[in-house]
Design an enzyme around this catalytic site. Structure first.
Site, PDB file in Angstrom:
ATOM      1  N   GLU A   1     -20.057 -13.568   9.011  1.00 40.40           N
ATOM      2  CA  GLU A   1     -20.698 -12.530   9.847  1.00 40.40           C
ATOM      3  C   GLU A   1     -22.210 -12.752   9.938  1.00 40.40           C
ATOM      4  O   GLU A   1     -22.988 -11.793   9.914  1.00 40.40           O
ATOM      5  CB  GLU A   1     -20.405 -11.127   9.295  1.00 40.40           C
ATOM      6  CG  GLU A   1     -18.941 -10.753   9.281  1.00 40.40           C
ATOM      7  CD  GLU A   1     -18.378 -10.377  10.652  1.00 40.40           C
ATOM      8  OE1 GLU A   1     -19.124 -10.479  11.653  1.00 40.40           O
ATOM      9  OE2 GLU A   1     -17.196 -10.013  10.727  1.00 40.40           O
TER      10      GLU A   1
ATOM     11  N   SER B   1      -9.106  -7.467   6.724  1.00 38.52           N
ATOM     12  CA  SER B   1      -7.951  -8.352   6.931  1.00 38.52           C
ATOM     13  C   SER B   1      -7.935  -9.526   5.934  1.00 38.52           C
ATOM     14  O   SER B   1      -6.927 -10.213   5.818  1.00 38.52           O
ATOM     15  CB  SER B   1      -7.916  -8.857   8.375  1.00 38.52           C
ATOM     16  OG  SER B   1      -9.139  -9.448   8.715  1.00 38.52           O
TER      17      SER B   1
ATOM     18  N   GLY C   1     -10.514 -11.215  12.750  1.00 37.90           N
ATOM     19  CA  GLY C   1      -9.545 -10.230  12.281  1.00 37.90           C
ATOM     20  C   GLY C   1     -10.318  -8.968  11.978  1.00 37.90           C
ATOM     21  O   GLY C   1     -11.504  -9.048  11.649  1.00 37.90           O
TER      22      GLY C   1
ATOM     23  N   SER D   1     -13.365 -12.384   4.223  1.00 35.91           N
ATOM     24  CA  SER D   1     -14.363 -12.674   3.180  1.00 35.91           C
ATOM     25  C   SER D   1     -13.686 -13.103   1.887  1.00 35.91           C
ATOM     26  O   SER D   1     -14.206 -13.952   1.156  1.00 35.91           O
ATOM     27  CB  SER D   1     -15.228 -11.448   2.890  1.00 35.91           C
ATOM     28  OG  SER D   1     -15.973 -11.143   4.029  1.00 35.91           O
TER      29      SER D   1
HETATM   30  P1  ADP Z   1     -12.616  -8.784   5.714  1.00 39.02           P
HETATM   31  O1  ADP Z   1     -13.616  -9.787   5.263  1.00 39.02           O
HETATM   32  O2  ADP Z   1     -11.618  -9.330   6.683  1.00 39.02           O
HETATM   33  O3  ADP Z   1     -13.240  -7.513   6.205  1.00 39.02           O
HETATM   34  P2  ADP Z   1     -12.012  -8.556   2.892  1.00 39.02           P
HETATM   35  O4  ADP Z   1     -11.633  -9.897   2.460  1.00 39.02           O
HETATM   36  O5  ADP Z   1     -13.384  -8.055   2.566  1.00 39.02           O
HETATM   37  O6  ADP Z   1     -11.712  -8.373   4.441  1.00 39.02           O
HETATM   38  O7  ADP Z   1     -10.994  -7.491   2.275  1.00 39.02           O
HETATM   39  C1  ADP Z   1      -9.568  -7.702   2.248  1.00 39.02           C
HETATM   40  C2  ADP Z   1      -8.916  -6.576   1.444  1.00 39.02           C
HETATM   41  O8  ADP Z   1      -9.320  -6.674   0.084  1.00 39.02           O
HETATM   42  C3  ADP Z   1      -9.293  -5.174   1.882  1.00 39.02           C
HETATM   43  O9  ADP Z   1      -8.165  -4.352   1.736  1.00 39.02           O
HETATM   44  C4  ADP Z   1     -10.378  -4.776   0.908  1.00 39.02           C
HETATM   45  O10 ADP Z   1     -10.378  -3.375   0.717  1.00 39.02           O
HETATM   46  C5  ADP Z   1      -9.945  -5.487  -0.363  1.00 39.02           C
HETATM   47  N1  ADP Z   1     -11.094  -5.854  -1.195  1.00 39.02           N
HETATM   48  C6  ADP Z   1     -12.160  -6.601  -0.806  1.00 39.02           C
HETATM   49  N2  ADP Z   1     -13.012  -6.776  -1.850  1.00 39.02           N
HETATM   50  C7  ADP Z   1     -12.464  -6.122  -2.909  1.00 39.02           C
HETATM   51  C8  ADP Z   1     -12.856  -5.949  -4.280  1.00 39.02           C
HETATM   52  N3  ADP Z   1     -13.984  -6.477  -4.757  1.00 39.02           N
HETATM   53  N4  ADP Z   1     -12.022  -5.219  -5.086  1.00 39.02           N
HETATM   54  C9  ADP Z   1     -10.883  -4.674  -4.613  1.00 39.02           C
HETATM   55  N5  ADP Z   1     -10.452  -4.822  -3.343  1.00 39.02           N
HETATM   56  C10 ADP Z   1     -11.225  -5.533  -2.499  1.00 39.02           C
END
Ligand code: ADP
Length: 273
Positions: free
Chosen positions: A164, A42, A38, A45
């Site tokens: 990743e 998305s 994704g 993580s």
């Molecule tokens: P991916 O791993 O698919 O790139 P993430 O799980 O990191 O996506 O992020 C999902 C959403 O949560 C995104 O909109 C990101 O901006 C938000 N996000 C991720 N970590 C945090 C955090 N520590 N605090 C606030 N928002 C977060």
């Protein structure tokens, strides 16, 4: 079929404002290799952090091998899951490769007389036994990630999540890590469940199952051939196709469904006849 992970009606919002998951559901069978893909943001993580109990769901349940994740079970659940992260340089604590693998075993209070065998076995599985006296920082990226995998394997996890883990590696490094994962799958069969979070669709193609998420929603879920035959959905979600998939999209006429490299070559040669 034993279930490794069951996620039911999951809701998660960061700091009361950014909703990542709202009623997310996913079941993963023991022994499955699942590629979670994704585009950025998305929720991939975040899902890994929720499964590890590093952050707590606002609602819904996560069950790992039949045990529901809660404050009183999180320690036991986490013991069954190994994690390999993106940056190989952030994961080393030991002065040598062997020390590094030993670190987790010391934390687990394994008797030191048992350690050399366990360390040797883990390093052998990832093909790094000849490097055990080397300094981790002197290794290539792919070698570092294989050592990180050995450190995780020494703890005998039932599930390994790689977030990743190949993103910072050169093509050779990626290839050796992926070959190592294929070897793990062959060796451990249903005893080891793999979740690879990746941007690289050529890697996702090696998994048993590909799950595409976007904005915390499950968009596609199936065998690589099923998922990658949904060219339009993939493109719409900003995802590239594996190389052979891209090639198929450009062909006229197009093959009916997704073909792997060998099938595509055969299809092309049949077409010429
Ligand atoms: P991916 O791993 O698919 O790139 P993430 O799980 O990191 O996506 O992020 C999902 C959403 O949560 C995104 O909109 C990101 O901006 C938000 N996000 C991720 N970590 C945090 C955090 N520590 N605090 C606030 N928002 C977060």
């Amino acid at each position: 079929m034993t279930q490794a992970i069951k996620i039911n009606n999951l809701k998660y919002t960061y700091d009361d404002k950014d909703t990542v998951f709202d009623d997310f559901n996913l079941e993963i069978n023991a022994g499955q290799w699942l590629a979670l893909v994704g585009h950025n943001g998305s929720g991939k993580s975040t899902l890994a952090k929720l499964i590890l109990g590093l952050i707590e769901a606002d609602n819904g349940t996560i069950t790992v091998f039949g045990e529901q994740l809660r404050i009183d079970t999180v320690h036991h659940v986490r013991e069954q899951i190994g994690m390999v992260f993106q940056n190989p340089d952030n994961q080393f604590v030991g002065a040598t490769v062997a020390d590094d693998v030993a670190f987790g075993l010391e934390n687990k209070e394994m008797p030191s007389s048992d350690m050399p065998n366990v360390i040797d076995e883990a390093l052998t599985i990832v093909g790094m036994q000849d490097f055990k006296d080397r300094e981790p920082h002197m290794l290539s990226g792919g070698q570092k990630q294989r050592v990180a995998l050995a450190s995780v394997l020494a703890l005998q996890p039932k599930i390994i999540i790689l977030d990743e883990a190949t993103a910072m590696l050169d093509p050779d490094g990626r290839a050796t890590v992926m070959a190592t994962l294929q070897g793990l799958k062959q060796r451990f069969g249903s005893e080891l469940t793999l979740i690879t979070i990746t941007h690289d669709m050529n890697e996702a193609m090696l998994a048993d199952r590909v799950v595409v998420i976007n904005d915390g929603q499950l968009i596609l879920d199936g065998a690589p051939s099923e998922v990658f035959s949904q060219y339009d959905v993939m493109h719409h979600n900003g995802l590239e196709l594996p190389f052979v998939g891209e090639l198929a999209v450009r062909l006229d006429p197009k093959p009916d469904g997704y073909l792997d490299e060998r099938e595509l070559i055969k299809w092309l040669s049949d077409l010429k006849k």
